[in-house]
Design a protein around this motif. Sequence first.
Motif, PDB file in Angstrom:
ATOM      1  N   GLU A 131       4.343  -2.165 -32.917  1.00 43.55           N
ATOM      2  CA  GLU A 131       4.271  -2.516 -34.333  1.00 43.55           C
ATOM      3  C   GLU A 131       5.459  -1.952 -35.102  1.00 43.55           C
ATOM      4  O   GLU A 131       6.025  -2.619 -35.977  1.00 43.55           O
ATOM      5  N   HIS A 132       5.876  -0.743 -34.743  1.00 39.16           N
ATOM      6  CA  HIS A 132       6.965  -0.089 -35.463  1.00 39.16           C
ATOM      7  C   HIS A 132       8.277  -0.859 -35.313  1.00 39.16           C
ATOM      8  O   HIS A 132       9.069  -0.927 -36.270  1.00 39.16           O
ATOM      9  N   VAL A 133       8.524  -1.422 -34.135  1.00 38.61           N
ATOM     10  CA  VAL A 133       9.794  -2.123 -33.901  1.00 38.61           C
ATOM     11  C   VAL A 133       9.654  -3.636 -34.020  1.00 38.61           C
ATOM     12  O   VAL A 133      10.628  -4.365 -33.819  1.00 38.61           O
ATOM     13  N   GLY A 134       8.454  -4.118 -34.344  1.00 39.62           N
ATOM     14  CA  GLY A 134       8.246  -5.559 -34.484  1.00 39.62           C
ATOM     15  C   GLY A 134       8.290  -6.301 -33.173  1.00 39.62           C
ATOM     16  O   GLY A 134       8.679  -7.479 -33.123  1.00 39.62           O
ATOM     17  N   ALA A 135       7.872  -5.630 -32.098  1.00 38.38           N
ATOM     18  CA  ALA A 135       7.866  -6.275 -30.782  1.00 38.38           C
ATOM     19  C   ALA A 135       6.580  -7.066 -30.577  1.00 38.38           C
ATOM     20  O   ALA A 135       5.533  -6.745 -31.132  1.00 38.38           O
ATOM     21  N   GLU A 136       6.688  -8.086 -29.768  1.00 38.06           N
ATOM     22  CA  GLU A 136       5.529  -8.891 -29.392  1.00 38.06           C
ATOM     23  C   GLU A 136       4.767  -8.156 -28.288  1.00 38.06           C
ATOM     24  O   GLU A 136       5.319  -7.898 -27.220  1.00 38.06           O
ATOM     25  N   ARG A 137       3.526  -7.781 -28.558  1.00 40.68           N
ATOM     26  CA  ARG A 137       2.776  -6.997 -27.579  1.00 40.68           C
ATOM     27  C   ARG A 137       2.211  -7.885 -26.484  1.00 40.68           C
ATOM     28  O   ARG A 137       1.636  -8.936 -26.756  1.00 40.68           O
ATOM     29  N   ILE A 138       2.403  -7.437 -25.229  1.00 46.82           N
ATOM     30  CA  ILE A 138       1.922  -8.173 -24.067  1.00 46.82           C
ATOM     31  C   ILE A 138       0.833  -7.324 -23.417  1.00 46.82           C
ATOM     32  O   ILE A 138       1.112  -6.316 -22.765  1.00 46.82           O
ATOM     33  N   ASP A 139      -0.414  -7.692 -23.617  1.00 55.22           N
ATOM     34  CA  ASP A 139      -1.521  -6.911 -23.086  1.00 55.22           C
ATOM     35  C   ASP A 139      -1.675  -7.142 -21.592  1.00 55.22           C
ATOM     36  O   ASP A 139      -1.578  -8.276 -21.111  1.00 55.22           O
ATOM     37  N   SER A 140      -1.924  -6.062 -20.866  1.00 55.79           N
ATOM     38  CA  SER A 140      -2.127  -6.148 -19.422  1.00 55.79           C
ATOM     39  C   SER A 140      -3.423  -5.463 -19.038  1.00 55.79           C
ATOM     40  O   SER A 140      -3.815  -4.457 -19.638  1.00 55.79           O
ATOM     41  N   LEU A 141      -4.094  -6.005 -18.031  1.00 53.46           N
ATOM     42  CA  LEU A 141      -5.293  -5.376 -17.483  1.00 53.46           C
ATOM     43  C   LEU A 141      -4.963  -4.468 -16.302  1.00 53.46           C
ATOM     44  O   LEU A 141      -5.863  -3.902 -15.681  1.00 53.46           O
ATOM     45  N   LEU A 142      -3.663  -4.315 -16.001  1.00 50.19           N
ATOM     46  CA  LEU A 142      -3.244  -3.446 -14.910  1.00 50.19           C
ATOM     47  C   LEU A 142      -3.127  -2.014 -15.416  1.00 50.19           C
ATOM     48  O   LEU A 142      -2.517  -1.759 -16.453  1.00 50.19           O
ATOM     49  N   VAL A 143      -3.749  -1.082 -14.700  1.00 46.73           N
ATOM     50  CA  VAL A 143      -3.524   0.333 -14.983  1.00 46.73           C
ATOM     51  C   VAL A 143      -2.193   0.707 -14.357  1.00 46.73           C
ATOM     52  O   VAL A 143      -2.020   0.638 -13.138  1.00 46.73           O
ATOM     53  N   ALA A 144      -1.242   1.059 -15.192  1.00 49.74           N
ATOM     54  CA  ALA A 144       0.116   1.299 -14.697  1.00 49.74           C
ATOM     55  C   ALA A 144       0.849   2.209 -15.663  1.00 49.74           C
ATOM     56  O   ALA A 144       0.426   2.411 -16.806  1.00 49.74           O
ATOM     57  N   GLU A 145       1.939   2.772 -15.180  1.00 51.48           N
ATOM     58  CA  GLU A 145       2.804   3.618 -15.986  1.00 51.48           C
ATOM     59  C   GLU A 145       4.254   3.214 -15.734  1.00 51.48           C
ATOM     60  O   GLU A 145       4.607   2.777 -14.648  1.00 51.48           O
ATOM     61  N   GLY A 146       5.088   3.429 -16.756  1.00 46.06           N
ATOM     62  CA  GLY A 146       6.496   3.073 -16.623  1.00 46.06           C
ATOM     63  C   GLY A 146       7.203   3.812 -15.509  1.00 46.06           C
ATOM     64  O   GLY A 146       8.158   3.297 -14.921  1.00 46.06           O
ATOM     65  N   GLY A 147       6.759   5.037 -15.200  1.00 48.82           N
ATOM     66  CA  GLY A 147       7.368   5.784 -14.117  1.00 48.82           C
ATOM     67  C   GLY A 147       7.046   5.244 -12.745  1.00 48.82           C
ATOM     68  O   GLY A 147       7.637   5.671 -11.748  1.00 48.82           O
ATOM     69  N   GLY A 148       6.123   4.297 -12.697  1.00 43.90           N
ATOM     70  CA  GLY A 148       5.716   3.718 -11.423  1.00 43.90           C
ATOM     71  C   GLY A 148       6.515   2.499 -11.018  1.00 43.90           C
ATOM     72  O   GLY A 148       6.176   1.859 -10.013  1.00 43.90           O
ATOM     73  N   LEU A 149       7.573   2.171 -11.779  1.00 44.71           N
ATOM     74  CA  LEU A 149       8.381   1.003 -11.418  1.00 44.71           C
ATOM     75  C   LEU A 149       9.822   1.180 -11.865  1.00 44.71           C
ATOM     76  O   LEU A 149      10.113   1.879 -12.831  1.00 44.71           O
ATOM     77  N   HIS A 150      10.714   0.575 -11.105  1.00 43.78           N
ATOM     78  CA  HIS A 150      12.139   0.486 -11.454  1.00 43.78           C
ATOM     79  C   HIS A 150      12.585  -0.938 -11.150  1.00 43.78           C
ATOM     80  O   HIS A 150      12.174  -1.518 -10.138  1.00 43.78           O
ATOM     81  N   VAL A 151      13.455  -1.509 -12.000  1.00 43.80           N
ATOM     82  CA  VAL A 151      13.881  -2.895 -11.814  1.00 43.80           C
ATOM     83  C   VAL A 151      15.402  -2.986 -11.762  1.00 43.80           C
ATOM     84  O   VAL A 151      16.119  -2.119 -12.260  1.00 43.80           O
ATOM     85  N   ASP A 152      15.859  -4.087 -11.166  1.00 40.70           N
ATOM     86  CA  ASP A 152      17.304  -4.343 -11.121  1.00 40.70           C
ATOM     87  C   ASP A 152      17.756  -5.308 -12.205  1.00 40.70           C
ATOM     88  O   ASP A 152      18.932  -5.659 -12.287  1.00 40.70           O
ATOM     89  N   GLY A 153      16.821  -5.760 -13.044  1.00 40.25           N
ATOM     90  CA  GLY A 153      17.156  -6.678 -14.125  1.00 40.25           C
ATOM     91  C   GLY A 153      17.299  -8.123 -13.697  1.00 40.25           C
ATOM     92  O   GLY A 153      17.510  -9.004 -14.528  1.00 40.25           O
ATOM     93  N   ARG A 154      17.173  -8.373 -12.367  1.00 41.46           N
ATOM     94  CA  ARG A 154      17.300  -9.729 -11.836  1.00 41.46           C
ATOM     95  C   ARG A 154      16.034 -10.169 -11.106  1.00 41.46           C
ATOM     96  O   ARG A 154      16.063 -11.125 -10.331  1.00 41.46           O
ATOM     97  N   GLY A 155      14.958  -9.445 -11.330  1.00 42.38           N
ATOM     98  CA  GLY A 155      13.683  -9.866 -10.758  1.00 42.38           C
ATOM     99  C   GLY A 155      13.139  -8.978  -9.665  1.00 42.38           C
ATOM    100  O   GLY A 155      12.019  -9.199  -9.198  1.00 42.38           O
ATOM    101  N   THR A 156      13.892  -7.975  -9.230  1.00 44.72           N
ATOM    102  CA  THR A 156      13.420  -7.093  -8.168  1.00 44.72           C
ATOM    103  C   THR A 156      12.830  -5.826  -8.774  1.00 44.72           C
ATOM    104  O   THR A 156      13.420  -5.223  -9.675  1.00 44.72           O
ATOM    105  N   VAL A 157      11.667  -5.420  -8.274  1.00 38.68           N
ATOM    106  CA  VAL A 157      11.004  -4.216  -8.758  1.00 38.68           C
ATOM    107  C   VAL A 157      10.691  -3.304  -7.579  1.00 38.68           C
ATOM    108  O   VAL A 157      10.303  -3.768  -6.500  1.00 38.68           O
ATOM    109  N   LEU A 158      10.891  -2.009  -7.763  1.00 34.90           N
ATOM    110  CA  LEU A 158      10.515  -0.995  -6.784  1.00 34.90           C
ATOM    111  C   LEU A 158       9.175  -0.404  -7.179  1.00 34.90           C
ATOM    112  O   LEU A 158       8.960  -0.036  -8.342  1.00 34.90           O
ATOM    113  N   LEU A 159       8.271  -0.300  -6.199  1.00 31.95           N
ATOM    114  CA  LEU A 159       6.908   0.185  -6.434  1.00 31.95           C
ATOM    115  C   LEU A 159       6.496   1.113  -5.305  1.00 31.95           C
ATOM    116  O   LEU A 159       7.155   1.175  -4.264  1.00 31.95           O
TER     117      LEU A 159
END
Length: 342
Positions: A131-159
């Motif tokens: 809300e503070h930055v005016g971002a569109e919120r995307i709700d997820s039902l996945l229990v997850a944390e940002g530290g649990g993933l890294h991306v290459d910006g081209r579609g690849t994610v490390l988990l």
Amino acid sequence: MWRMPIESAPHERTWMAFPREGVTLGDDAETREEGYRAWTEVAHAVAQFEPVTMVVDPTEIARARRMLSADIEIVEAPLDEFWMRDVGPTFVVDADRPGVLGAVDWIFNGWGAPDWAEWQKSALLARVVAEHVGAERIDSLLVAEGGGLHVDGRGTVLLTDTVQLDPRRNPFADRARVEAELARTIGATDAIWLSRGLTRDYDDLGTNGHVDIVATFASPDHVLVHEQTDAAHPDAEVSQLVRRELTDAFAALGRSVTITGIPAPSTLRDDHGWVDWSYINHLVTNDGVVLCGFGDPAADARAAEIIADAYPGRRVVTVDSRPIFDRGGGIHCITQQQPTVG
């Protein structure tokens, strides 16, 4: 379609959360003061390169204003945990709608709802930030944390299996369901699953294997990995496993990727057991890298040199991160980048 940019892409700002009294900060005044100083030092290091916004609990406003420089924006909101990478949103952009910022609101349950954790207030922070930055919120039902993933910006994610498929987090999930949700929320098309994280991360105060302490993308074709070279430490075996799994996974994708190890500091143990001190847990900023330091001059300098080579053109600033690791994480864990949209 939503897409999470690689961390080295341009940032609008970095988000952090100021410590507050509780289990994580410490039991006595001296220990608590150490925690306040550590978070503040990281904030000031990041602020050399880009704007910093700090979420502060109402009970800590006076202290935050006293300790933080005037150029750090303060947003007041209730919180209990203050690992912003995990309690805050994961930011994404929309390739089809230039200028639109998204904020993925994962479910946060304190890294698997351990008895000691307090997370109910911070679980709502993604909404506050969006809300503070005016971002569109995307709700997820996945229990997850940002530290649990890294991306290459081209579609690849490390988990890691032990985080995403943790029965305390997602008891009914399998790889296919997790991958489908990551495709929807962060635009992941290829998932690279690692078996586990570092040994200490499976203690009571750990995350059960966050990837951001073992491997990260310096660029889409360059991966940095934690390298424990002392066979006396159980993470020596973990490091070798992670490297093998990364090598095999990228080969299966038909990709040629450079994998560079960053040797761990010489310290193997502290008063609580095997340390998980890792230079992988750094933050990439617009013109710099804020790197964890561990009071080991030779190892810290070697890591800074490797990091400088991996991120050409960026200045490396090292901050003593032992007080942060004592509390369960590192510099990457207490920060969250907000990408520039255009």
